[in-house]
Write a protein that holds these residues in place. Structure first.
Motif, mmCIF file in Angstrom:
data_model
loop_
_atom_site.group_PDB
_atom_site.id
_atom_site.type_symbol
_atom_site.label_atom_id
_atom_site.label_comp_id
_atom_site.label_asym_id
_atom_site.label_seq_id
_atom_site.Cartn_x
_atom_site.Cartn_y
_atom_site.Cartn_z
ATOM 1 N N VAL A 93 65.091 40.029 47.036
ATOM 2 C CA VAL A 93 65.768 41.277 46.714
ATOM 3 C C VAL A 93 66.613 41.053 45.463
ATOM 4 O O VAL A 93 67.570 40.274 45.480
ATOM 5 N N LEU A 94 66.256 41.705 44.379
ATOM 6 C CA LEU A 94 66.914 41.458 43.093
ATOM 7 C C LEU A 94 68.415 41.732 43.132
ATOM 8 O O LEU A 94 69.204 40.953 42.604
ATOM 9 N N GLU A 95 68.815 42.834 43.734
ATOM 10 C CA GLU A 95 70.232 43.211 43.747
ATOM 11 C C GLU A 95 71.068 42.366 44.702
ATOM 12 O O GLU A 95 72.288 42.308 44.570
ATOM 13 N N TYR A 96 70.443 41.742 45.676
ATOM 14 C CA TYR A 96 71.145 40.958 46.695
ATOM 15 C C TYR A 96 70.417 39.630 46.880
ATOM 16 O O TYR A 96 69.687 39.431 47.853
ATOM 17 N N PRO A 97 70.585 38.684 45.943
ATOM 18 C CA PRO A 97 69.817 37.440 45.993
ATOM 19 C C PRO A 97 70.059 36.593 47.229
ATOM 20 O O PRO A 97 69.216 35.777 47.590
ATOM 21 N N GLU A 98 71.189 36.804 47.916
ATOM 22 C CA GLU A 98 71.448 36.043 49.146
ATOM 23 C C GLU A 98 70.746 36.659 50.356
ATOM 24 O O GLU A 98 70.695 36.055 51.427
ATOM 25 N N ALA A 99 70.229 37.858 50.205
ATOM 26 C CA ALA A 99 69.548 38.538 51.312
ATOM 27 C C ALA A 99 68.248 37.826 51.646
ATOM 28 O O ALA A 99 67.646 37.167 50.801
ATOM 29 N N VAL A 100 67.817 37.972 52.892
ATOM 30 C CA VAL A 100 66.565 37.370 53.359
ATOM 31 C C VAL A 100 65.756 38.452 54.060
ATOM 32 O O VAL A 100 66.299 39.272 54.799
ATOM 33 N N ILE A 101 64.461 38.437 53.825
ATOM 34 C CA ILE A 101 63.538 39.294 54.586
ATOM 35 C C ILE A 101 62.873 38.360 55.590
ATOM 36 O O ILE A 101 61.881 37.701 55.278
ATOM 37 N N PRO A 102 63.444 38.255 56.814
ATOM 38 C CA PRO A 102 62.981 37.243 57.766
ATOM 39 C C PRO A 102 61.660 37.566 58.458
ATOM 40 O O PRO A 102 60.950 36.662 58.878
ATOM 41 N N HIS A 103 61.333 38.848 58.610
ATOM 42 C CA HIS A 103 60.040 39.194 59.200
ATOM 43 C C HIS A 103 59.633 40.618 58.851
ATOM 44 O O HIS A 103 60.440 41.426 58.410
ATOM 45 N N LEU A 104 58.351 40.871 59.064
ATOM 46 C CA LEU A 104 57.745 42.159 58.749
ATOM 47 C C LEU A 104 57.077 42.723 59.991
ATOM 48 O O LEU A 104 56.722 41.990 60.904
ATOM 49 N N SER A 105 56.896 44.030 59.992
ATOM 50 C CA SER A 105 56.056 44.671 61.001
ATOM 51 C C SER A 105 55.045 45.533 60.250
ATOM 52 O O SER A 105 54.980 45.480 59.021
ATOM 53 N N GLU A 106 54.303 46.341 60.949
ATOM 54 C CA GLU A 106 53.233 47.127 60.324
ATOM 55 C C GLU A 106 53.697 47.910 59.099
ATOM 56 O O GLU A 106 53.045 47.904 58.068
ATOM 57 N N GLU A 107 54.809 48.590 59.202
ATOM 58 C CA GLU A 107 55.255 49.434 58.091
ATOM 59 C C GLU A 107 56.699 49.180 57.670
ATOM 60 O O GLU A 107 57.263 49.960 56.899
ATOM 61 N N HIS A 108 57.317 48.118 58.162
ATOM 62 C CA HIS A 108 58.724 47.879 57.870
ATOM 63 C C HIS A 108 58.996 46.405 57.594
ATOM 64 O O HIS A 108 58.320 45.533 58.109
ATOM 65 N N GLY A 109 60.017 46.179 56.798
ATOM 66 C CA GLY A 109 60.524 44.833 56.587
ATOM 67 C C GLY A 109 61.962 44.798 57.067
ATOM 68 O O GLY A 109 62.696 45.779 56.934
ATOM 69 N N VAL A 110 62.362 43.696 57.645
ATOM 70 C CA VAL A 110 63.745 43.530 58.103
ATOM 71 C C VAL A 110 64.519 42.833 56.997
ATOM 72 O O VAL A 110 64.082 41.795 56.487
ATOM 73 N N LEU A 111 65.648 43.393 56.625
ATOM 74 C CA LEU A 111 66.483 42.838 55.574
ATOM 75 C C LEU A 111 67.767 42.301 56.187
ATOM 76 O O LEU A 111 68.566 43.056 56.727
ATOM 77 N N ASP A 112 67.949 40.981 56.137
ATOM 78 C CA ASP A 112 69.143 40.326 56.677
ATOM 79 C C ASP A 112 70.149 40.159 55.544
ATOM 80 O O ASP A 112 69.925 39.397 54.595
ATOM 81 N N LEU A 113 71.266 40.864 55.641
ATOM 82 C CA LEU A 113 72.304 40.849 54.607
ATOM 83 C C LEU A 113 73.506 40.009 55.015
ATOM 84 O O LEU A 113 74.558 40.070 54.372
ATOM 85 N N THR A 114 73.367 39.204 56.053
ATOM 86 C CA THR A 114 74.474 38.413 56.590
ATOM 87 C C THR A 114 75.167 37.567 55.526
ATOM 88 O O THR A 114 76.393 37.484 55.496
ATOM 89 N N ALA A 115 74.431 36.950 54.633
ATOM 90 C CA ALA A 115 74.999 36.054 53.630
ATOM 91 C C ALA A 115 75.522 36.784 52.388
ATOM 92 O O ALA A 115 76.063 36.165 51.486
ATOM 93 N N CYS A 116 75.369 38.103 52.339
ATOM 94 C CA CYS A 116 75.761 38.875 51.159
ATOM 95 C C CYS A 116 77.228 39.301 51.232
ATOM 96 O O CYS A 116 77.698 39.748 52.271
ATOM 97 N N HIS A 117 77.916 39.189 50.112
ATOM 98 C CA HIS A 117 79.307 39.638 50.038
ATOM 99 C C HIS A 117 79.384 41.154 49.977
ATOM 100 O O HIS A 117 80.314 41.764 50.513
ATOM 101 N N GLU A 118 78.437 41.774 49.309
ATOM 102 C CA GLU A 118 78.347 43.231 49.237
ATOM 103 C C GLU A 118 77.044 43.659 49.884
ATOM 104 O O GLU A 118 76.093 42.887 49.966
ATOM 105 N N ARG A 119 77.012 44.912 50.315
ATOM 106 C CA ARG A 119 75.816 45.433 50.970
ATOM 107 C C ARG A 119 75.475 46.804 50.412
ATOM 108 O O ARG A 119 76.379 47.537 50.005
ATOM 109 N N PRO A 120 74.211 47.153 50.411
ATOM 110 C CA PRO A 120 73.843 48.480 49.903
ATOM 111 C C PRO A 120 74.315 49.573 50.857
ATOM 112 O O PRO A 120 74.438 49.356 52.064
#
Length: 90
Positions: A19-46
């Motif tokens: 994720v360009l705007e949140y480089p500390e973010a992680v996309i830990p898993h995907l499903s059929e039509e969605h991605g999970v975005l983990d923002l735990t390590a981010c200082h700011e969040r969208p």
């Protein structure tokens, strides 16, 4: 551009995209039509409604799943390429 195409192919990387705007973010898993975005390590969040840009780990499925590919420089779309072989697999 609001759509992203991601793949479950990880190769040697962790997560499923960057994720360009949140480089500390992680996309830990995907499903059929969605991605999970983990923002735990981010200082700011969208905020709800903010657009984020995700660079996929692997591009082969991108060209297989879309009709057009956009060439972007800065904030501007400079070119739109049609995917010539889209939908021709038989």
């Amino acid at each position: 551009m609001r759509n992203q195409v991601l793949t479950s192919d990880q190769y040697t990387v962790t997560g499923y995209g960057h994720v360009l705007e949140y480089p500390e973010a992680v996309i830990p898993h995907l499903s059929e039509e969605h991605g999970v975005l983990d923002l735990t390590a981010c200082h700011e969040r969208p905020a709800v409604g903010d657009i984020v840009h995700v660079v996929p780990n692997h591009c082969c499925v991108v060209s297989n799943m879309v009709d057009e590919v956009y060439g972007v420089r800065g904030d501007r779309v400079e070119v739109v390429w049609p995917v010539a072989a889209r939908g021709t697999v038989r």
